[in-house]
Motif scaffolding. Structure first.
Motif, PDB file in Angstrom:
ATOM      1  N   GLY A  58       0.795  -1.221   0.000  1.00 56.74           N
ATOM      2  CA  GLY A  58       0.000   0.000   0.000  1.00 56.74           C
ATOM      3  C   GLY A  58       0.826   1.269   0.000  1.00 56.74           C
ATOM      4  N   ARG A  59       2.147   1.150  -0.168  1.00 58.35           N
ATOM      5  CA  ARG A  59       2.997   2.342  -0.220  1.00 58.35           C
ATOM      6  C   ARG A  59       2.817   3.038  -1.563  1.00 58.35           C
ATOM      7  N   LYS A  60       2.636   4.354  -1.511  1.00 60.84           N
ATOM      8  CA  LYS A  60       2.306   5.120  -2.705  1.00 60.84           C
ATOM      9  C   LYS A  60       3.424   6.097  -3.044  1.00 60.84           C
ATOM     10  N   HIS A  61       3.694   6.265  -4.338  1.00 56.69           N
ATOM     11  CA  HIS A  61       4.602   7.323  -4.751  1.00 56.69           C
ATOM     12  C   HIS A  61       4.293   7.732  -6.185  1.00 56.69           C
ATOM     13  N   THR A  62       4.560   8.990  -6.478  1.00 54.34           N
ATOM     14  CA  THR A  62       4.348   9.507  -7.823  1.00 54.34           C
ATOM     15  C   THR A  62       5.581   9.183  -8.647  1.00 54.34           C
ATOM     16  N   ALA A  63       5.434   8.231  -9.558  1.00 58.65           N
ATOM     17  CA  ALA A  63       6.566   7.769 -10.359  1.00 58.65           C
ATOM     18  C   ALA A  63       6.893   8.727 -11.487  1.00 58.65           C
ATOM     19  N   SER A  64       5.901   9.501 -11.920  1.00 61.18           N
ATOM     20  CA  SER A  64       6.117  10.469 -12.990  1.00 61.18           C
ATOM     21  C   SER A  64       5.102  11.591 -12.844  1.00 61.18           C
ATOM     22  N   ALA A  65       5.561  12.826 -12.995  1.00 62.86           N
ATOM     23  CA  ALA A  65       4.675  13.991 -12.908  1.00 62.86           C
ATOM     24  C   ALA A  65       5.158  15.041 -13.894  1.00 62.86           C
TER      25      ALA A  65
END
Length: 239
Positions: A58-65
């Motif tokens: 459930g760990r979240k991160h923005t891989a591309s923005a």
């Protein structure tokens, strides 16, 4: 807003370029950056685009923005444990927000998005079989910026991004993709059971039950899977 879908050959050219990246030593991040840029360019009036990845814990991160605004909007979702991108991932369905000021599903995130100057968004899950690896999303500063046509287009980009992720993970990770998908599927199954328990116990709809689980995960600083598993294990079936 009416969105004209790109011609098939235009989409094919975009996807072919990204595929070339994976045939070299380019990383998955570069491929996702290309998908993000293409999704943003395909829809007029977009304030930003991005891809969120969520692992089996459930760990979240923005891989591309595409810009800082996307990173800020995403971080508000992660910190609050609520928002359209997270729901698209958890529910495995696209989520369209026509006007955040009138959307009652995520009151805290809606306020945060409004403060950032955002008014609408659309998110599509990165589906790998029955599991979701994350979501791709678009944000806009005007209300009603996205339509059903935008949803269909974003689903195309999400499907291609998922293919790239699977291929890249197979190249770059010591774990096999089948192990990743088995973990993700088991994760989704336990969450689905936990949602069902909350729906039956409190008369909630599916979206609200999911938001309750996400909020408890944030409050307890524990993974969504652990929170769901604890709820399931503590529930006594009637004799």
């Amino acid at each position: 807003m009416v969105v004209k879908l790109p011609l098939a050959d235009e989409l094919a050219a975009i996807f072919a370029r990204a595929s070339e990246l994976l045939l070299t030593d380019e990383t998955v991040s570069r491929a996702l950056e290309l998908i993000t840029a293409a999704a943003e360019a395909a829809v007029p009036g977009v304030a930003g685009a991005g891809v969120t990845l969520i692992d089996a814990e459930g760990r979240k991160h923005t891989a591309s923005a595409s810009n800082t605004l996307v990173e800020l909007a995403d971080s508000r979702q992660y910190n609050l444990g609520q928002g359209p991108c997270l729901l698209a991932w958890a529910g495995g369905e696209p989520v369209l927000v026509s006007d955040v000021r009138n959307d009652r599903r995520w009151p805290e995130w809606a306020r945060a998005a409004t403060e950032l100057g955002l008014r609408s968004s659309v998110s599509a899950p990165l589906l790998a079989g029955e599991s979701a690896l994350g979501a791709v999303k678009l944000y806009a500063r005007n209300e009603n910026s996205f339509s059903s046509g935008t949803v269909r287009l974003l689903e195309l980009f999400a499907a291609q991004a998922t293919i790239f992720l699977i291929n890249a993970q197979a190249r770059e990770s010591a774990r096999t993709i089948s192990e990743d998908l088995r973990d993700a599927l088991a994760h989704r199954e336990i969450i689905a059971v936990a949602k069902g328990i909350l729906m039956a116990r409190h008369g909630l709809d599916e979206d609200t039950a999911m938001q309750d689980l996400l909020m408890e995960s944030r409050r307890a600083k524990r993974s969504l899977r652990d929170i769901s598993a604890e709820l399931v294990s503590s529930t006594q079936l009637p004799r």
